[in-house]
Design a protein around this motif. Structure first.
Motif, PDB file in Angstrom:
ATOM      1  N   GLY A  53      28.096  29.200  43.164  1.00 24.38           N
ATOM      2  CA  GLY A  53      29.175  30.061  43.540  1.00 24.38           C
ATOM      3  C   GLY A  53      28.621  30.617  44.917  1.00 24.38           C
ATOM      4  N   GLY A  55      27.966  29.380  47.782  1.00 23.78           N
ATOM      5  CA  GLY A  55      28.345  28.662  48.988  1.00 23.78           C
ATOM      6  C   GLY A  55      27.675  27.598  49.526  1.00 23.78           C
ATOM      7  N   ALA A 233      30.713  30.738  39.649  1.00 27.96           N
ATOM      8  CA  ALA A 233      31.696  31.319  40.560  1.00 27.96           C
ATOM      9  C   ALA A 233      31.691  32.620  40.376  1.00 27.96           C
ATOM     10  N   ASP A 238      31.768  33.890  46.142  1.00 31.66           N
ATOM     11  CA  ASP A 238      32.950  33.177  45.413  1.00 31.66           C
ATOM     12  C   ASP A 238      33.927  34.056  44.403  1.00 31.66           C
ATOM     13  N   THR A 242      37.911  34.720  45.143  1.00 31.18           N
ATOM     14  CA  THR A 242      38.744  34.447  44.037  1.00 31.18           C
ATOM     15  C   THR A 242      39.667  35.581  43.744  1.00 31.18           C
TER      16      THR A 242
END
Length: 305
Positions: A53, A55, A233, A238, A242
């Motif tokens: 999560g 990148g 994530a 992340d 979300t």
């Protein structure tokens, strides 16, 4: 006449041909530089290693973005980065009238392709022989000769569990550690990413940039390390992306083309990776921080859950 099947065309996605609305790898210049230096080194490929999560895939997309826009050294200009899902390489394919293993076909094809880098996420699956196929050994010769250039990505745990066991495979790679970004950088990533979501969905956030930055900063603060339920994530960026994406989703659900403070509050209320007690405190803090906006827009937070 039987034709040779292209594994890159059938199972690959050319990341250097994608449309990039914004730079997909904000604040990752150092990691991208390390990737470039590794890829320019004979007989070396790059392996991105870090927590879930944070990148890692965005770094590869960022390199693709820079290649596409000629923002790389001359030696790397004109190259292509092809992403291939490792699961698509399991099995056999009819090619030129013969049944061949897909990864063998991929290795043969890469040997004939100039200026091509293959990106394989979840690289640990290459050396996990539980499925009965030793993908790593099939790739080693090409990696040694330099006929295959590769970027791999895996989590720290899977790197230590699987890849470190295969020293022969590992020495073909330069490990590039990818750390979780800090809070300030995460806000920059969110500010650089939301225009892409706007373009993709055809809706916009209905505020001036300084208000948007205030919202993004709140989302980053409410998801700091000590408030998270640690799952996939659940790290910067992340976990924040979300929530931002979910705000857009709530706007779409309401049949509006403008994302408002109400939609952000809904997304925050339904955040799944925050401890419940922490989330309840953040919901109350949101009501205080954005009290004026909630009042002006006549949002009754008691009706939102």
């Amino acid at each position: 006449m039987n034709e040779q099947i292209s594994m890159l065309e059938r199972y690959g996605e050319n990341l250097t041909e994608k449309e990039y609305i914004t730079d997909p790898a904000i604040a990752r210049d150092n990691e991208i530089k390390q990737c470039i230096l590794t890829l320019l080194t004979p007989e070396k490929s790059a392996l991105l290693v870090g927590k879930p999560g944070i990148g890692k895939t965005s770094i590869v997309e960022g390199l693709s973005y820079r290649i596409k826009n000629n923002m790389v050294p001359d030696a790397l200009k004109g190259w292509s980065i092809i992403r291939i899902n490792i699961t698509s390489l399991i099995g056999s394919t009819q090619s030129a009238g013969q049944t061949e293993n897909r990864i063998d076909l991929l290795v043969k094809e890469l040997a004939t392709k100039e200026k091509t880098i293959v990106f394989i996420d979840e690289t640990h699956l290459l050396v996990n022989k539980e499925g009965g196929l030793d993908f790593a050994n099939m790739l080693k010769a090409g990696l040694d000769r330099g006929t295959i250039k590769m970027i791999g990505a895996t989590t720290t745990e899977e790197y230590e569990t699987y890849i470190l066991r295969d020293r022969a495979f590992l020495r073909r790679f330069q490990k590039i550690d990818v750390s979780e970004v800090d809070a300030e950088t995460c806000v920059k990533i969110l500010m650089g990413t939301y225009p892409k979501i706007e373009k993709q969905l055809g809706i916009r956030i209905g505020y001036q940039p300084f208000i948007i930055q205030k919202i993004m900063a709140f989302i980053v603060e409410m998801t700091d390390e000590y408030k998270r339920v640690y799952e996939v994530a659940s790290r910067y960026p992340d976990i924040c992306l979300t929530i931002v994406s979910n705000a857009f989703t709530y706007a779409l659900y309401d049949n509006t083309n403008v994302v408002t403070i109400k939609h952000f509050y809904k997304a925050i209320c339904n955040a799944r990776n925050i401890y419940e007690d922490a989330l309840n405190k953040e919901k109350e803090r949101f009501k205080v921080v954005f009290a004026d906006m909630l009042r002006v827009e006549n949002v009754n937070v008691d009706d939102i859950n």
